[in-house]
Design a protein around this motif. Structure first.
Motif, PDB file in Angstrom:
ATOM      1  N   CYS A  25       0.692  -0.827   0.075  1.00  0.00           N
ATOM      2  CA  CYS A  25      -0.208   0.247  -0.270  1.00  0.00           C
ATOM      3  C   CYS A  25       1.099   0.971   0.020  1.00  0.00           C
ATOM      4  O   CYS A  25       1.760   0.923   1.004  1.00  0.00           O
ATOM      5  CB  CYS A  25      -1.192  -0.314   1.162  1.00  0.00           C
ATOM      6  SG  CYS A  25      -2.255   1.187   1.667  1.00  0.00           S
ATOM      7  N   VAL A  26       1.012   2.152  -1.075  1.00  0.00           N
ATOM      8  CA  VAL A  26       1.503   3.453  -1.135  1.00  0.00           C
ATOM      9  C   VAL A  26       0.794   4.265  -1.490  1.00  0.00           C
ATOM     10  O   VAL A  26      -0.254   4.185  -2.238  1.00  0.00           O
ATOM     11  CB  VAL A  26       2.730   2.683  -2.309  1.00  0.00           C
ATOM     12  CG1 VAL A  26       3.779   4.127  -2.798  1.00  0.00           C
ATOM     13  CG2 VAL A  26       2.935   1.518  -2.160  1.00  0.00           C
ATOM     14  N   PHE A  27       1.570   5.717  -0.761  1.00  0.00           N
ATOM     15  CA  PHE A  27       0.779   6.699  -0.361  1.00  0.00           C
ATOM     16  C   PHE A  27       1.795   8.029  -0.986  1.00  0.00           C
ATOM     17  O   PHE A  27       2.382   8.383  -0.552  1.00  0.00           O
ATOM     18  CB  PHE A  27       0.036   7.238   0.664  1.00  0.00           C
ATOM     19  CG  PHE A  27      -1.250   8.122   0.217  1.00  0.00           C
ATOM     20  CD1 PHE A  27      -2.088   8.573  -1.121  1.00  0.00           C
ATOM     21  CD2 PHE A  27      -0.292   9.600   0.835  1.00  0.00           C
ATOM     22  CE1 PHE A  27      -2.323   9.510  -0.386  1.00  0.00           C
ATOM     23  CE2 PHE A  27      -1.245  10.499   1.727  1.00  0.00           C
ATOM     24  CZ  PHE A  27      -2.270  11.083   0.253  1.00  0.00           C
ATOM     25  N   SER A  28       1.247   8.737  -2.447  1.00  0.00           N
ATOM     26  CA  SER A  28       1.711   9.936  -2.253  1.00  0.00           C
ATOM     27  C   SER A  28       0.945  10.965  -1.973  1.00  0.00           C
ATOM     28  O   SER A  28      -0.241  11.961  -2.019  1.00  0.00           O
ATOM     29  CB  SER A  28       2.024  10.021  -4.160  1.00  0.00           C
ATOM     30  OG  SER A  28       2.790  11.617  -4.299  1.00  0.00           O
ATOM     31  N   GLY A  29       1.890  11.205  -0.899  1.00  0.00           N
ATOM     32  CA  GLY A  29       0.706  12.410   0.567  1.00  0.00           C
ATOM     33  C   GLY A  29       0.566  13.975  -0.804  1.00  0.00           C
ATOM     34  O   GLY A  29      -0.404  14.328   0.074  1.00  0.00           O
ATOM     35  N   ASN A  30       1.650  14.709  -1.291  1.00  0.00           N
ATOM     36  CA  ASN A  30       0.871  15.812  -1.899  1.00  0.00           C
ATOM     37  C   ASN A  30       0.914  15.795  -3.821  1.00  0.00           C
ATOM     38  O   ASN A  30       0.925  17.426  -3.701  1.00  0.00           O
ATOM     39  CB  ASN A  30       2.028  17.111  -1.710  1.00  0.00           C
ATOM     40  CG  ASN A  30       2.923  16.636  -1.579  1.00  0.00           C
ATOM     41  OD1 ASN A  30       3.518  15.402  -2.220  1.00  0.00           O
ATOM     42  ND2 ASN A  30       3.669  17.178  -0.678  1.00  0.00           N
ATOM     43  N   ARG A  31       0.541  15.302  -4.077  1.00  0.00           N
ATOM     44  CA  ARG A  31       0.683  15.274  -6.063  1.00  0.00           C
ATOM     45  C   ARG A  31      -0.176  14.325  -6.510  1.00  0.00           C
ATOM     46  O   ARG A  31      -0.200  12.860  -5.847  1.00  0.00           O
ATOM     47  CB  ARG A  31       2.105  15.106  -6.465  1.00  0.00           C
ATOM     48  CG  ARG A  31       3.274  16.088  -6.310  1.00  0.00           C
ATOM     49  CD  ARG A  31       4.389  15.696  -7.492  1.00  0.00           C
ATOM     50  NE  ARG A  31       4.370  15.578  -8.314  1.00  0.00           N
ATOM     51  CZ  ARG A  31       4.014  17.446  -8.987  1.00  0.00           C
ATOM     52  NH1 ARG A  31       4.232  17.941  -8.098  1.00  0.00           N
ATOM     53  NH2 ARG A  31       4.257  16.777 -10.191  1.00  0.00           N
ATOM     54  N   ARG A  32      -1.151  13.980  -7.636  1.00  0.00           N
ATOM     55  CA  ARG A  32      -2.158  13.133  -7.869  1.00  0.00           C
ATOM     56  C   ARG A  32      -1.731  13.181  -8.891  1.00  0.00           C
ATOM     57  O   ARG A  32      -0.443  12.778  -9.767  1.00  0.00           O
ATOM     58  CB  ARG A  32      -4.009  13.987  -8.231  1.00  0.00           C
ATOM     59  CG  ARG A  32      -4.301  15.277  -6.908  1.00  0.00           C
ATOM     60  CD  ARG A  32      -4.828  16.198  -7.329  1.00  0.00           C
ATOM     61  NE  ARG A  32      -6.258  15.502  -8.068  1.00  0.00           N
ATOM     62  CZ  ARG A  32      -7.133  15.099  -7.373  1.00  0.00           C
ATOM     63  NH1 ARG A  32      -6.749  15.051  -6.263  1.00  0.00           N
ATOM     64  NH2 ARG A  32      -8.202  14.307  -8.317  1.00  0.00           N
ATOM     65  N   ASP A  33      -1.663  11.520  -9.183  1.00  0.00           N
ATOM     66  CA  ASP A  33      -1.967  11.455 -10.406  1.00  0.00           C
ATOM     67  C   ASP A  33      -0.200  10.132 -11.102  1.00  0.00           C
ATOM     68  O   ASP A  33       0.962  10.803 -12.145  1.00  0.00           O
ATOM     69  CB  ASP A  33      -1.676  12.274 -11.696  1.00  0.00           C
ATOM     70  CG  ASP A  33      -3.820  12.250 -11.896  1.00  0.00           C
ATOM     71  OD1 ASP A  33      -4.064  11.431 -11.607  1.00  0.00           O
ATOM     72  OD2 ASP A  33      -3.824  13.201 -12.511  1.00  0.00           O
ATOM     73  N   VAL A  34       0.488  10.247  -9.633  1.00  0.00           N
ATOM     74  CA  VAL A  34       1.460   9.376  -9.472  1.00  0.00           C
ATOM     75  C   VAL A  34       1.869   8.050  -9.593  1.00  0.00           C
ATOM     76  O   VAL A  34       0.483   7.596  -9.061  1.00  0.00           O
ATOM     77  CB  VAL A  34       2.421   9.819  -8.206  1.00  0.00           C
ATOM     78  CG1 VAL A  34       3.219   9.173  -7.601  1.00  0.00           C
ATOM     79  CG2 VAL A  34       2.119  11.992  -7.594  1.00  0.00           C
ATOM     80  N   SER A  35       2.713   7.552 -10.131  1.00  0.00           N
ATOM     81  CA  SER A  35       2.788   5.815 -10.639  1.00  0.00           C
ATOM     82  C   SER A  35       3.954   5.747  -9.601  1.00  0.00           C
ATOM     83  O   SER A  35       4.859   6.614  -9.167  1.00  0.00           O
ATOM     84  CB  SER A  35       3.398   5.609 -11.660  1.00  0.00           C
ATOM     85  OG  SER A  35       3.597   6.492 -12.409  1.00  0.00           O
ATOM     86  N   PHE A  36       4.180   4.459  -9.148  1.00  0.00           N
ATOM     87  CA  PHE A  36       5.232   3.905  -8.338  1.00  0.00           C
ATOM     88  C   PHE A  36       6.012   2.384  -9.220  1.00  0.00           C
ATOM     89  O   PHE A  36       5.023   1.809  -9.540  1.00  0.00           O
ATOM     90  CB  PHE A  36       4.956   3.157  -6.982  1.00  0.00           C
ATOM     91  CG  PHE A  36       3.801   4.655  -6.516  1.00  0.00           C
ATOM     92  CD1 PHE A  36       4.468   5.389  -5.596  1.00  0.00           C
ATOM     93  CD2 PHE A  36       2.781   4.625  -6.183  1.00  0.00           C
ATOM     94  CE1 PHE A  36       3.706   6.755  -4.742  1.00  0.00           C
ATOM     95  CE2 PHE A  36       1.640   5.389  -5.796  1.00  0.00           C
ATOM     96  CZ  PHE A  36       1.675   6.802  -5.176  1.00  0.00           C
ATOM     97  N   THR A  37       7.042   2.956  -8.827  1.00  0.00           N
ATOM     98  CA  THR A  37       7.940   1.575  -9.347  1.00  0.00           C
ATOM     99  C   THR A  37       8.740   0.741  -8.233  1.00  0.00           C
ATOM    100  O   THR A  37       9.126   1.293  -7.207  1.00  0.00           O
ATOM    101  CB  THR A  37       9.077   1.943 -10.248  1.00  0.00           C
ATOM    102  OG1 THR A  37       8.048   2.700 -11.814  1.00  0.00           O
ATOM    103  CG2 THR A  37       9.702   0.574 -10.838  1.00  0.00           C
TER     104      THR A  37
END
Length: 245
Positions: free
Chosen positions: A70-82
Motif C-alpha cells: 500500500c503506497v501513498f504520494s502525500g501531496n501530488r495527484r496521478d503519481v505512479s510507483f515502481t
C-alpha cells in the motif's frame, strides 16, 4: 424392490454428502493450501522530494510467497510507483499496480501493488525499494502472504470522499470462495486520530502518523466485499479494496 429403513438412511446420507460436495465446487472452493499472513514491513515515510523509500520485511520470506504493498504520494495527484527488491536476480520479482486512486480534491495518490511467486532465497530479509514518478512525500507499508496462486490478482475497487468512515465500495463477485481481501487507505491530513480496521478485517500497519493504513482478511464466500476503516475524526480519504486468489 423392498429397501429397509437402515439401507434407506445410508443412501440418503450418501446423497447428502454428494450434494454438499457439488455445492462447494459450484462456489469455487479450491483444494490449495490455506492463505496466511506471514510478515509485515516496517512502516516507512519520506518527506524528501522525489526520493525513493525502502521497506524492510520483518521476517525472512520463503520462495513462492506473495508481497502486497500500500503506497501513498502525500501531496501530488496521478503519481505512479515502481517497486524493486533485493531478490537474487535483478528484476526477477515483478511488481504490478493493481489499482490507484486520487484523493477527492487534495493532492495525493494511493496505490496497491503486488508480486507473486517471489524469489528471495539467500537475500533475506526482503528489502523493497519504492520510487515515485513525481516529487513529494511518500508513505508505504507492505505485507507478505503464503498460499496464493502464481497469478493471484482477482478483483478491485476504490473510492474517495471526506468522512470518518472510509469505504472502498464493493469489489464485485469474487472468482472463487477462498480469497485474500486487502484494504488500503490514505488520508489528506496528519495526526487526525487513530485509524481502525473495518469489521472482519485485521489492521496490519500504519505509517506517517496515521496517513496510511492496511488491513486484510481471508473470506470463504464469493460475495463482493468492501474494505472499510474508521478514523477518529473526519478527514479526506482514498480507499482501495483488492482481492487475491
Amino acid at each position: 424392490m423392498n429397501i429397509n429403513g437402515d439401507v434407506m438412511r445410508k443412501l440418503l446420507a450418501a446423497l447428502s454428502v454428494c450434494l454438499v460436495a457439488t455445492d462447494l465446487l459450484s462456489q469455487g472452493i479450491s483444494g490449495k493450501a490455506g492463505i496466511a499472513h506471514v510478515a509485515n514491513s516496517d512502516a516507512t515515510a519520506s518527506t524528501a522530494s522525489g526520493s525513493s523509500i525502502t521497506l524492510l520485511m520483518g521476517t525472512s520470506l520463503a520462495a513462492g510467497q506473495s508481497i502486497v504493498l500500500c503506497v501513498f504520494s502525500g501531496n501530488r495527484r496521478d503519481v505512479s510507483f515502481t517497486v524493486t527488491d533485493n531478490g537474487p536476480v535483478a528484476g526477477s520479482n515483478s511488481y504490478s499496480t493493481d489499482r490507484s486512486q486520487n484523493l477527492a480534491t487534495k493532492g495525493g495518490t494511493i496505490a496497491v501493488l503486488h508480486a507473486d511467486n517471489i524469489s528471495i532465497a539467500g537475500h533475506n530479509p526482503a528489502t523493497l525499494t519504492i520510487t515515485p514518478s513525481g516529487t513529494g512525500s511518500i508513505f508505504a507499508v507492505a505485507s507478505a502472504y503464503s498460499g496464493l496462486t502464481s497469478s493471484s490478482f482477482d478483483k478491485t475497487n476504490s473510492a474517495n470522499s471526506r468522512s470518518n468512515l472510509p469505504d472502498s465500495g464493493s469489489s464485485g463477485f469474487l472468482s472463487q470462495a477462498d480469497e485474500l481481501v486487502f484494504g488500503c487507505m490514505a488520508t489528506a491530513a496528519r495526526s487526525g486520530g487513530t485509524i481502525s480496521a473495518g469489521s472482519g478485517f485485521t489492521l496490519r500497519k500504519t505509517a506517517g502518523r496515521q496517513r496510511i493504513a492496511s488491513e486484510d482478511q481471508v473470506v470463504n464466500s464469493k460475495a463482493g466485499i468492501n474494505a472499510t476503516f474508521s478514523q477518529a475524526v473526519s478527514r479526506e480519504w482514498a480507499t482501495i479494496v483488492t482481492t487475491f486468489k
